[in-house]
Design an enzyme around this catalytic site. Structure first.
Site, PDB file in Angstrom:
ATOM      1  N   ASP A   1      -5.396  -9.750   1.666  1.00  0.00           N
ATOM      2  CA  ASP A   1      -4.817  -8.579   1.303  1.00  0.00           C
ATOM      3  C   ASP A   1      -3.743  -8.088   1.894  1.00  0.00           C
ATOM      4  O   ASP A   1      -3.035  -8.861   2.834  1.00  0.00           O
ATOM      5  CB  ASP A   1      -5.980  -7.459   1.884  1.00  0.00           C
TER       6      ASP A   1
ATOM      7  N   ASP B   1      -2.125  -4.138   2.555  1.00  0.00           N
ATOM      8  CA  ASP B   1      -1.958  -2.932   3.343  1.00  0.00           C
ATOM      9  C   ASP B   1      -2.918  -2.825   4.397  1.00  0.00           C
ATOM     10  O   ASP B   1      -3.957  -2.974   4.210  1.00  0.00           O
ATOM     11  CB  ASP B   1      -2.185  -1.900   2.101  1.00  0.00           C
TER      12      ASP B   1
END
Length: 252
Positions: free
Chosen positions: A13, A15
């Site tokens: 991922d 953020d």
């Protein structure tokens, strides 16, 4: 956990996991809610994290009870104006560069799967283009194959299909995530999930993950059957961060 030794591919991922961008979302949302004499708390943030922008926006206006005065679409327009000046200042999270460079150097296929759309992705990564270029591929939230955002498995399944020779067996994939929705998306895809949550996130959200770490610096590749860190190379890297005899403060 017994199948850790079968891991051959890694999905990240972005953020809150590789880039310290979640603080920007929090700051902007606090500003907007203050106009309505409301506060933004972590129980709401947990519901929004990792989702597509419009999905998170709907959660925001509905959960805070302001949907009658601010639509999800208008919220995104207003938020965008503030975020576009913040994103280019995004910094790497501790351990992000170290882990990405290590896996790439050892020939482990890695990719990025983020709910961010193309415009935000480019703003957030503009200072870190060389590092993100090490990814085999990138799957964004506005990708046509990603019909539903996290916790739907769409984005991780799309990512697994795009590896060379893909699709990759989900049991051979470990996903790194910070958000509850992302961890659930990885598990819904049949993959393993390593969670690196913000310390302010309630620990009840940790239960679904296969492993929970305080930082990417705490990750031990050997526990997952991946090549160990090369201590000699790391020591050499650390020596290069000396500034005129004074140790520099850096995020590996």
């Amino acid at each position: 956990m017994a199948r850790r030794g079968t891991i051959t591919h890694v999905i990240f991922d972005m953020d809150g996991l590789l880039l310290d961008t979640e603080k920007f979302y929090t700051e902007v949302q606090e500003i907007i809610l203050a106009r309505y004499n409301k506060t933004f708390d972590w129980s709401l943030k947990a519901k929004m994290m990792g989702k597509k922008a419009i999905e998170a926006a709907r959660v925001f206006v509905e959960e805070t009870g302001i949907s009658d005065v601010l639509t999800a679409e208008d919220f995104l327009v207003e938020r965008e104006e503030m975020l576009k000046t913040m994103f280019p200042t995004s910094e790497l999270m501790p351990g992000a560069s170290r882990l990405i460079r290590h896996l790439h150097a050892k020939g482990i296929p890695i990719c990025l799967a983020t709910g961010s759309h193309r415009r935000h992705f480019e703003l957030k990564t503009q200072r870190h283009g060389e590092l993100f270029s090490l990814m085999h591929h990138v799957v964004l939230g506005d990708d046509p194959e990603v019909k539903q955002g996290k916790p739907s498995p769409d984005i991780f399944l799309a990512a697994a299909r795009r590896f060379e020779g893909g699709p990759v067996d989900p049991l051979n994939v470990v996903v790194f995530e910070d958000a509850p929705a992302g961890v659930n998306a990885a598990k819904n895809a049949g993959m393993f999930a390593v969670m690196v949550p913000d310390p302010r996130l309630d620990s009840s959200f940790h239960d679904v993950a296969d492993q929970v770490l305080k930082s990417l610096l705490d990750f031990d590749p050997l526990e997952w059957g991946l090549p160990p860190f090369d201590r000699k190379a790391e020591n050499s890297f650390e020596n290069q961060t000396m500034c005129n005899g004074i140790s520099c403060q850096i995020h590996l």
